[in-house]
Scaffold this active site. Structure first.
Site, PDB file in Angstrom:
ATOM      1  N   LYS A  34       9.375 -17.525  28.780  1.00  0.00           N
ATOM      2  CA  LYS A  34      10.090 -18.611  28.112  1.00  0.00           C
ATOM      3  C   LYS A  34       9.210 -19.842  27.976  1.00  0.00           C
ATOM      4  CE  LYS A  34      14.100 -17.956  30.271  1.00  0.00           C
ATOM      5  NZ  LYS A  34      15.303 -18.385  30.975  1.00  0.00           N
ATOM      6  N   ARG A  87       8.761  -6.281  35.375  1.00  0.00           N
ATOM      7  CA  ARG A  87       9.071  -6.989  34.135  1.00  0.00           C
ATOM      8  C   ARG A  87       8.559  -6.205  32.952  1.00  0.00           C
ATOM      9  NH1 ARG A  87       9.830 -12.460  35.068  1.00  0.00           N
ATOM     10  NH2 ARG A  87       9.482 -13.090  32.926  1.00  0.00           N
ATOM     11  N   GLU A 124      18.812 -18.124  33.063  1.00  0.00           N
ATOM     12  CA  GLU A 124      18.817 -19.577  33.133  1.00  0.00           C
ATOM     13  C   GLU A 124      18.864 -20.102  31.697  1.00  0.00           C
ATOM     14  OE1 GLU A 124      15.537 -21.460  35.184  1.00  0.00           O
ATOM     15  OE2 GLU A 124      16.361 -23.443  34.740  1.00  0.00           O
TER      16      GLU A 124
HETATM   17  P1  ATP Z   1      10.771 -16.353  31.913  1.00  0.00           P
HETATM   18  O1  ATP Z   1       9.640 -16.123  32.855  1.00  0.00           O
HETATM   19  O2  ATP Z   1      10.556 -15.828  30.549  1.00  0.00           O
HETATM   20  O3  ATP Z   1      11.282 -17.762  31.940  1.00  0.00           O
HETATM   21  P2  ATP Z   1      12.860 -15.805  33.710  1.00  0.00           P
HETATM   22  O4  ATP Z   1      12.820 -14.640  34.625  1.00  0.00           O
HETATM   23  O5  ATP Z   1      12.593 -17.138  34.273  1.00  0.00           O
HETATM   24  O6  ATP Z   1      11.943 -15.474  32.485  1.00  0.00           O
HETATM   25  P3  ATP Z   1      15.675 -15.920  33.530  1.00  0.00           P
HETATM   26  O7  ATP Z   1      16.544 -16.557  32.534  1.00  0.00           O
HETATM   27  O8  ATP Z   1      15.650 -16.481  34.885  1.00  0.00           O
HETATM   28  O9  ATP Z   1      14.214 -15.896  32.924  1.00  0.00           O
HETATM   29  O10 ATP Z   1      15.944 -14.350  33.574  1.00  0.00           O
HETATM   30  C1  ATP Z   1      17.202 -13.749  33.632  1.00  0.00           C
HETATM   31  C2  ATP Z   1      17.037 -12.344  34.106  1.00  0.00           C
HETATM   32  O11 ATP Z   1      16.211 -11.616  33.209  1.00  0.00           O
HETATM   33  C3  ATP Z   1      16.366 -12.282  35.467  1.00  0.00           C
HETATM   34  O12 ATP Z   1      17.035 -11.340  36.253  1.00  0.00           O
HETATM   35  C4  ATP Z   1      14.969 -11.863  35.154  1.00  0.00           C
HETATM   36  O13 ATP Z   1      14.408 -11.160  36.209  1.00  0.00           O
HETATM   37  C5  ATP Z   1      15.158 -10.993  33.895  1.00  0.00           C
HETATM   38  N1  ATP Z   1      13.941 -11.009  33.093  1.00  0.00           N
HETATM   39  C6  ATP Z   1      13.307 -12.075  32.579  1.00  0.00           C
HETATM   40  N2  ATP Z   1      12.185 -11.715  31.937  1.00  0.00           N
HETATM   41  C7  ATP Z   1      12.105 -10.371  32.040  1.00  0.00           C
HETATM   42  C8  ATP Z   1      11.172  -9.387  31.598  1.00  0.00           C
HETATM   43  N3  ATP Z   1      10.076  -9.720  30.912  1.00  0.00           N
HETATM   44  N4  ATP Z   1      11.424  -8.086  31.892  1.00  0.00           N
HETATM   45  C9  ATP Z   1      12.517  -7.743  32.572  1.00  0.00           C
HETATM   46  N5  ATP Z   1      13.428  -8.605  33.031  1.00  0.00           N
HETATM   47  C10 ATP Z   1      13.238  -9.915  32.777  1.00  0.00           C
HETATM   48 MG    MG Z   2      13.715 -18.239  35.631  1.00  0.00          MG
END
Ligand code: ATP
Ligand code: MG
Length: 565
Positions: free
Chosen positions: A275, A265, A37
């Site tokens: 984020k 994660r 995102e």
């Molecule tokens: P955050 O909680 O930091 O906002 P998010 O999952 O909302 O992370 P996205 O931009 O939606 O962030 O993530 C894109 C992809 O990266 C998704 O498939 C998510 O599952 C993966 N991802 C995000 N953070 C991690 C992490 N700490 N470890 C592994 N994969 C991750």
């Molecule tokens: Mg997200």
């Protein structure tokens, strides 16, 4: 085989894919996607997901991986993040070729699938407020109650949804919901919201074309299916959403049905990988921005001097499982240390200069000495370094008196200057306040590349010519937090209380060897005896070189961790 072509180690997801291929599932195709995102910069946790998704595509014959922006929350997203994400994925060494997509590309199709659900009586427009929706939803132990609007006719729902889309209603007054099961033990199945109203935001891709936006749980399965994704890999918090992922695909007229697989994660010690929290660090000015060299973002790590291969290696080392854990920062640091130990040329830099005058070396003369760029790799060649009557050594490398354990320079003692001669300190010159301002020394001209006659000199220290050396600013970065799990400590009100006050120090009067004037932005070096450094890509100028410390030579935190642990 280039480094990028080497295969990553096996994991449970690759086992599932192997099984699917054997069984002829998904027509024998392997197609993944990385779906960020654009509401912030990518961090090291995303690197795990990128390496997994693009790594699978790389390692399977005819494997493909899409880069897809999951851009359905326009009020939190912007184009700066889109651009930064594109740069970061490229930098990490992966290529989506012509498969760059936006979920917003599918807004029309998503809308049309929503109409299908409405027409089949599987979705309805609900006028409950957000708070009422929450109340009606029930709890983990109590079933929910049906919304009083869930029995609207198809005609009424079609009309209301059309008017939502036409902008007749204000934000928050109505949503489109799936009609599934208000008594489901899985809260996600209790008539989840599919669409909400958002006026007054300009979407970075679709502008003002839409004022209704689809929810993640509706958008994601359809986007995956439209792109022909076979394995939709996501993190464990989406495990409970999988029934909804499948429900959406089972209830619309789409043939393809990707398979969602969850993995844990990445959590990394001494930092935060969320984020939301990283945004807070940026917005409240605790760091200089998303690319601050202390940030766990890819932009920050890159500026700090991490190489993309060290991050890919890290992702391979930590592996992919379903177990939640927190990875030691030492593992990431070991990856960059090993990479730079192998690949970074050596150079000399004096961080806290103390002047040395070699009294028996002629004034005004410069002797060019040869030094290997790497002690274990002759292929990296040699450089010349200027030896002159006036030099700098580091203040920490001299003591007037010291025990025999101190293997550096002491009054009346000898030490070897790295790549040069053995010198002896004959006299200490003090300034008006008693501080040491200069050392009067002599050198042994017979000791270039040779042991001194009849005595042993054990210490070796680094140095830089005073007239030929170049002044530089050296930024000494350390871990951003002083606690292994800053956001997991219940004893503090905020993770911010664990910010490490010593995470950034500046050696403002450093002097580096003359050849570093030619350093390229971002180039990595080992400053002998000091650590690994890179030329800062942003602030370094020909008139003022700026270097960032990437990592120290050895892990000084291990001891601290052990004491705490
Ligand atoms: P955050 O909680 O930091 O906002 P998010 O999952 O909302 O992370 P996205 O931009 O939606 O962030 O993530 C894109 C992809 O990266 C998704 O498939 C998510 O599952 C993966 N991802 C995000 N953070 C991690 C992490 N700490 N470890 C592994 N994969 C991750
Ligand atoms: Mg997200």
């Amino acid at each position: 085989m280039s480094e990028l072509e080497t295969k990553s180690p096996g994991n449970f997801i690759r086992q599932i894919i192997d099984g699917d291929l054997k069984a002829g599932k998904h027509d024998g195709r392997v197609h993944t996607r990385f779906p960020p995102e654009p509401n912030g910069y990518l961090h090291i946790g995303h690197a795990k997901s990128i390496c997994l998704n693009f790594g699978v595509a790389r390692d399977y014959q005819s494997g493909k991986c899409n880069l897809r922006f999951d851009d359905t929350n326009p009020h939190k997203e912007n184009i700066e993040y889109v651009d930064a994400i594109i740069d970061d994925v490229k930098w990490l060494g992966f290529d989506w070729q012509d498969r760059l997509f936006y979920a917003s590309d599918y807004f029309q199709q998503l809308h049309d699938y929503a109409l299908e659900l409405i027409k089949a009586g599987k979705a309805y427009v609900c006028d409950l407020t957000a708070e009422e929706v929450r109340d009606y939803r029930g709890t983990l132990t109590e079933p929910g109650k049906a919304s009083p609007y869930s029995n609207r006719t198809v005609e009424e729902n079609l009309d209301l949804f059309r008017r939502m889309k036409a902008g007749e209603y204000e934000d928050g007054t109505r949503v489109l919901r799936a009609r599934i099961d208000m008594a489901s033990p899985n809260m996600n199945m209790r008539d989840p919201t599919l669409y909400r109203i958002r006026h007054g935001v300009i979407h970075h891709q679709t502008g003002e074309a839409w004022c209704i936006y689809p929810m993640y749980d509706f958008t994601h399965p359809i986007s995956d299916a439209l792109e022909g994704i076979t394995h939709s890999l996501c993190t464990l918090e989406f495990e409970d959403h999988r029934p909804l992922y499948d429900w959406v695909l089972n209830n619309i007229s789409i043939a393809s049905h990707p398979q969602q697989i969850e993995f844990s994660r990445l959590n990394l010690q001494y930092t935060v990988v969320s984020k939301r929290k990283l945004t807070q660090l940026v917005d409240e000015g605790h760091v200089s921005g998303w690319g601050d060299p202390r940030m766990p973002t890819l932009a920050g790590l890159r500026r700090r001097g991490y190489t993309s291969s060290s991050i890919r290696e890290f992702c391979d080392r930590i592996g992919v499982t379903k177990a939640e854990n927190s990875v030691e920062m030492g593992i990431l640091e070991a990856c960059i240390r090993e990479d730079l130990d192998r690949n970074a040329p050596r150079a000399m830099a004096v961080l806290d200069p103390l002047k040395v005058v070699i009294e028996n070396f002629p004034e005004g003369e410069t002797q060019q000495l040869e030094a290997p760029n790497h002690p274990k790799d002759e292929g990296m060649g040699k450089r010349t370094i200027a030896f002159t009557r006036e030099l700098y050594i580091d203040r920490a490398d001299f003591r007037e008196q010291a025990s025999r354990k101190y293997k550096r320079l002491v009054t009346d003692g000898e030490v070897r200057l790295r790549n040069a001669y053995v010198i002896k300190c004959n006299q200490v010159i003090n300034g008006p306040d008693g501080e040491i301002v200069e050392l009067r020394c002599s050198y042994d001209a017979e000791t270039l590349g040779a042991n001194p006659q009849g005595r042993k000199v054990r210490g070796v220290i680094h140095w830089v010519s005073a007239p030929e050396g170049i002044p530089a600013e050296i930024r000494l970065y350390d871990r951003l937090f002083g606690h292994p799990t800053p956001d997991g400590d219940k004893g503090v009100r905020s993770f911010l209380e664990h910010l490490n006050p010593d995470s950034f120090k500046v050696a403002g009067n450093a002097v580096v060897e003359p050849g570093l004037a030619q350093a390229e932005p971002g180039a990595n070096y080992q400053f002998e005896r000091e650590g690994y450094f890179c030329l800062d890509q942003q602030d370094s100028k020909a008139t003022r070189l700026v270097f960032n410390r990437t990592v120290t030579l050895r892990d000084s935190w291990q001891k601290i961790d052990r004491q705490k642990g």
